[in-house]
Design a protein around this motif. Structure first.
Motif, PDB file in Angstrom:
ATOM      1  N   LEU B 230       0.805  -1.225   0.000  1.00 15.77           N
ATOM      2  CA  LEU B 230       0.000   0.000   0.000  1.00 15.77           C
ATOM      3  C   LEU B 230       0.845   1.286   0.000  1.00 15.77           C
ATOM      4  O   LEU B 230       1.773   1.432   0.788  1.00 15.77           O
ATOM      5  CB  LEU B 230      -0.891   0.008   1.252  1.00 15.77           C
ATOM      6  N   ILE B 231       0.486   2.185  -0.911  1.00 18.18           N
ATOM      7  CA  ILE B 231       1.001   3.561  -0.848  1.00 18.18           C
ATOM      8  C   ILE B 231      -0.185   4.504  -1.019  1.00 18.18           C
ATOM      9  O   ILE B 231      -0.875   4.474  -2.041  1.00 18.18           O
ATOM     10  CB  ILE B 231       2.047   3.854  -1.943  1.00 18.18           C
ATOM     11  N   PHE B 232      -0.437   5.310   0.007  1.00 15.90           N
ATOM     12  CA  PHE B 232      -1.578   6.235   0.002  1.00 15.90           C
ATOM     13  C   PHE B 232      -1.087   7.614   0.446  1.00 15.90           C
ATOM     14  O   PHE B 232      -1.020   7.910   1.626  1.00 15.90           O
ATOM     15  CB  PHE B 232      -2.660   5.685   0.955  1.00 15.90           C
ATOM     16  N   PRO B 233      -0.679   8.451  -0.517  1.00 18.59           N
ATOM     17  CA  PRO B 233      -0.175   9.781  -0.159  1.00 18.59           C
ATOM     18  C   PRO B 233      -1.330  10.681   0.299  1.00 18.59           C
ATOM     19  O   PRO B 233      -2.364  10.739  -0.366  1.00 18.59           O
ATOM     20  CB  PRO B 233       0.413  10.314  -1.465  1.00 18.59           C
ATOM     21  N   VAL B 234      -1.146  11.369   1.399  1.00 13.92           N
ATOM     22  CA  VAL B 234      -2.199  12.245   1.920  1.00 13.92           C
ATOM     23  C   VAL B 234      -2.230  13.538   1.110  1.00 13.92           C
ATOM     24  O   VAL B 234      -1.222  14.233   0.974  1.00 13.92           O
ATOM     25  CB  VAL B 234      -1.972  12.557   3.419  1.00 13.92           C
ATOM     26  N   GLN B 235      -3.423  13.824   0.582  1.00 13.26           N
ATOM     27  CA  GLN B 235      -3.594  15.002  -0.257  1.00 13.26           C
ATOM     28  C   GLN B 235      -4.066  16.188   0.594  1.00 13.26           C
ATOM     29  O   GLN B 235      -3.652  17.327   0.381  1.00 13.26           O
ATOM     30  CB  GLN B 235      -4.657  14.660  -1.312  1.00 13.26           C
ATOM     31  N   ASP B 236      -4.934  15.907   1.558  1.00 13.10           N
ATOM     32  CA  ASP B 236      -5.515  16.976   2.362  1.00 13.10           C
ATOM     33  C   ASP B 236      -6.255  16.341   3.535  1.00 13.10           C
ATOM     34  O   ASP B 236      -6.461  15.119   3.557  1.00 13.10           O
ATOM     35  CB  ASP B 236      -6.510  17.781   1.500  1.00 13.10           C
ATOM     36  N   VAL B 237      -6.622  17.173   4.505  1.00 11.28           N
ATOM     37  CA  VAL B 237      -7.438  16.688   5.627  1.00 11.28           C
ATOM     38  C   VAL B 237      -8.633  17.620   5.763  1.00 11.28           C
ATOM     39  O   VAL B 237      -8.475  18.833   5.863  1.00 11.28           O
ATOM     40  CB  VAL B 237      -6.634  16.666   6.941  1.00 11.28           C
TER      41      VAL B 237
END
Lengths: 276, 421
Positions: B230-237
């Protein structure tokens, strides 16, 4: 993941990317007011609105702008007001009052009419509201000029589109910074086709204006101002029939739109002046 | 290719994106016009519009006008910016990306090519390998495009001569091999006359291979990288209805409700409380999906964090080797700090070493241990970032193995990671 879902996910990614970079969260009390979306109430921008609702879990954190030329179909206004309420939208109706008072109209010249009532109306609004980024539902397959667009496309203070020096875009990395006097046009649906839009509308059951569906052998394939739009011959009165029609048609989508037709480079001229 | 695979291609309802590249005037726009014309992909009123525009310039029907829509492009007969158009065969839908051949517009070419899954490299049979043939090929290799169809155009001007075809083919084979491009097909064509584009040529009995259209149907669409970690880059919160939703797009692997995840660079291990999609109930998500997640523990997350699986995490590093393509007029100077963006990570860095400066056309080394890079040059460099970031080599995981440099307000270079120190 099928083709339509790929498009949906990519569009949501772009919408969120632009919001992150250009909204004024944390910097002003008015929330994300530096960003807005243009809603012509047509099928494409209504689809874009739907995608924005998905991106922000049903709560679009920025205003939705309708540029009202006064020449729109009556049904457009009815549809607009119904869904503004239903989807709880922050609607801004934008008009070039001065040009309307002067009596600018299509019969006095289409280039002037589009430029005054659409482009300049928007210019006034941007100056007033200081928007940094605007979401638009244009697509590459609509027109050869739009096919040259970037996903994040800068406009200078005079609204000029410098198509000879567009910024590079690669690997989903976009131009996310702009000079103070510039604004960015964000095009999350650039890679969609007309057929994709209808297949998605059907899949999601997105409401669209009834003008798209055939009545008495005619339907509108593209909708704008009433005097400058012509219906096409068609018996497609359901979404399925429209999808079927599009798979075999030999006529292009905007064939009924006057501003594309008048002269060969009319669209380029309009766009270089800031048109959508 | 066995018949099962053949069936798979027929059933494929995906669309495949390919880019057409090559030296200026070797016939890119003409080939695209021909493909559209011969597959009946042009609406009637568009044909009329092209006729009208061609007439105004005193020309016959110009196929190139299909893609070259700007007034300047048509009048000067050049392509300035990249564009995309759609056509379909009975087997599949295609997006054609046209890329300009002039050296001045190379960043437009890169913009176009970076979105493609395959490429057609077009070469004028009279001219053979030229400057942009080389530069474009090199860029294709750098972008990781593995499927390349080579077409030798303007065969009609050499009387469909087999010997000439073999001669240029040999020249190209040698060159493409030297830059690690796996050419799959060599096709002799005439784009303006239509030989071997959509229809088999009657002028080249000696050629037994496929037409362009047939060869396109052999290309493979990119498969989503599900089998990777898994690779899930955080774009925003987002904070919506008292929920903190972490949004982003899954690049590789799968994320499941209830699973443990590790957040880089800090390394906290937390549990996924829910996967969020508007008006959908989801328990797991796959590569390419733009989703949101909520987490069980109240830790601070922000854009640029990379979410992965504990035990299969990425390593963090601040020093790595890369190849970069510099594409603005202003020189890069080794001493300056520059911003690097890789997925959603953004960080200042320094270039510690420019081991080689390479001419992207001749592919010759201009200078070793240099302290600058100029427009259109490739640099083999060593980068040191301000803090460690999560990256991979391009060969390992493309999504975290490629980056851009940003200077001022603009992207000024693209790069791929060759090795991690």
């Amino acid at each position: 993941m099928n083709h339509i879902l790929k498009l949906e996910n990519q569009s949501v990614f772009i919408i969120r990317e632009a919001y992150r970079q250009f909204s004024a969260r944390g910097r002003s009390a008015s929330g994300g007011k530096n960003v807005a979306m243009l809603w012509s109430i047509g099928k494409d921008s209504t689809t874009l609105l739907w995608l924005c609702r998905k991106a922000f879990f049903g709560k679009i954190p920025f205003p939705v702008v309708h540029i009202d030329t006064g020449y729109k179909f009556k049904k457009i206004y009815q549809f607009r007001d119904k869904y503004t309420q239903k989807w709880n939208l922050n609607l801004i109706v934008c008009k070039n009052q001065e040009a309307m008072a002067r009596g600018v109209s299509p019969d006095k010249g289409r280039l002037e009419c589009c430029t005054e009532l659409k482009t300049n109306a928007l210019k006034q609004l941007i100056t007033e509201e200081k928007f940094r980024a605007l979401y638009l539902a244009i697509r590459r397959d609509e027109h050869g000029i739009r096919a040259k667009e970037r996903v994040f496309s800068p406009r200078d203070e005079n609204f000029k589109w410098n198509y000879k020096a567009q910024p590079p875009e690669l690997w989903d990395q976009y131009k996310i910074k702009a000079k103070d006097e510039e604004h960015l046009r964000i095009h999350p649906m650039l890679g969609w086709t007309e057929l994709d839009v209808w297949e998605y509308i059907k899949r999601e059951n997105i409401p669209v204006i009834s003008l798209y569906f055939a009545k008495d052998g005619k339907r509108y394939r593209s909708i704008g101002c009433e005097p400058c739009c012509n219906p096409i011959d068609s018996n497609a009165d359901t979404m399925d029939k429209i999808i079927k029609e599009l798979k075999t048609t030999t006529i292009s989508e905007r064939s009924g739109r006057a501003q594309d037709k008048e002269k060969v480079y009319m669209m380029q001229k309009l766009r270089s002046l800031g048109y959508m | 290719m066995d018949s099962n695979q053949d069936m798979a291609i027929i059933k494929e309802k995906e669309n495949l994106k390919f880019v057409i590249v090559g030296h200026v005037d070797h016939g890119k726009s003409t080939l695209i016009g021909r493909l559209f014309f011969d597959t009946n992909s042009l609406p009637m009123d568009k044909i009329y519009e092209f006729q009208q525009a061609s007439r105004e310039l005193g020309k016959g029907l110009e196929f190139a006008f299909l893609m070259d829509h700007l007034q300047e492009e048509r009048e000067q007969g050049i392509t300035i910016d990249t564009t995309q158009a759609f056509f379909k065969t009975q087997k599949r839908e295609y997006v054609i990306i046209d890329a300009p051949g002039h050296v001045e517009f190379i960043k437009n070419m890169i913009t176009g090519a970076s979105q493609a899954e395959a490429a057609i490299l077009i070469v004028d049979i009279n001219k053979g390998v030229q400057e942009q043939t080389k530069r474009h090929s090199y860029i294709l290799g750098m972008l990781g495009l593995e499927q390349v169809i080579v077409v030798l155009n303007k065969m009609d001007l050499v009387n469909y001569n087999e010997k000439r075809f073999n001669q240029v083919k040999k020249e190209l084979e040698k060159f493409l091999y030297s830059i690690n491009i796996k050419d799959q097909f060599y096709i002799p064509i005439s784009a303006s006359k239509g030989d071997n584009v959509a229809k088999k040529s009657i002028n080249m009995d000696w050629y037994k291979g496929l037409t362009i259209l047939e060869s396109l149907d052999f290309l493979k669409t990119k498969r989503p990288p599900e089998n990777k970690p898994l690779i899930f880059p955080v774009q925003d919160v987002y904070k919506i209805d008292n929920k903190r939703i972490v949004v982003g797009r899954i690049e590789t692997g799968v994320i499941k409700k209830g699973q443990l995840i590790k957040v880089l660079p800090a390394g906290q291990i937390i549990k996924v409380k829910s996967i969020e999609k508007f008006s959908e109930d989801v328990n797991e998500s796959h590569p390419g999906e733009s989703i949101g997640i909520t987490i069980q523990d109240p830790i601070f997350l922000e854009r640029g964090n990379i979410i992965c699986e504990p035990g299969k995490e990425l390593s963090l590093t601040d020093t790595f080797k890369a190849n970069v393509f510099w594409m603005i007029k202003e020189d890069f100077k080794k001493d300056e700090s520059i911003t690097l963006r890789c997925a959603t990570q953004e960080i200042l860095c320094k270039v510690e070493k420019i081991e080689k400066r390479i001419d992207s056309s001749s592919l010759e080394v201009i200078e070793e241990n240099s302290n600058k890079l100029k427009n259109l040059e490739v640099g083999k460099i060593v980068i040191k970032t301000e803090r460690p970031i999560a990256i991979k080599t391009f060969n390992d995981i493309q999504e975290l193995g490629r980056f851009v440099f940003v200077k001022g307000n603009d992207i000024c270079a693209g790069g791929i990671i060759m090795g991690i120190e």
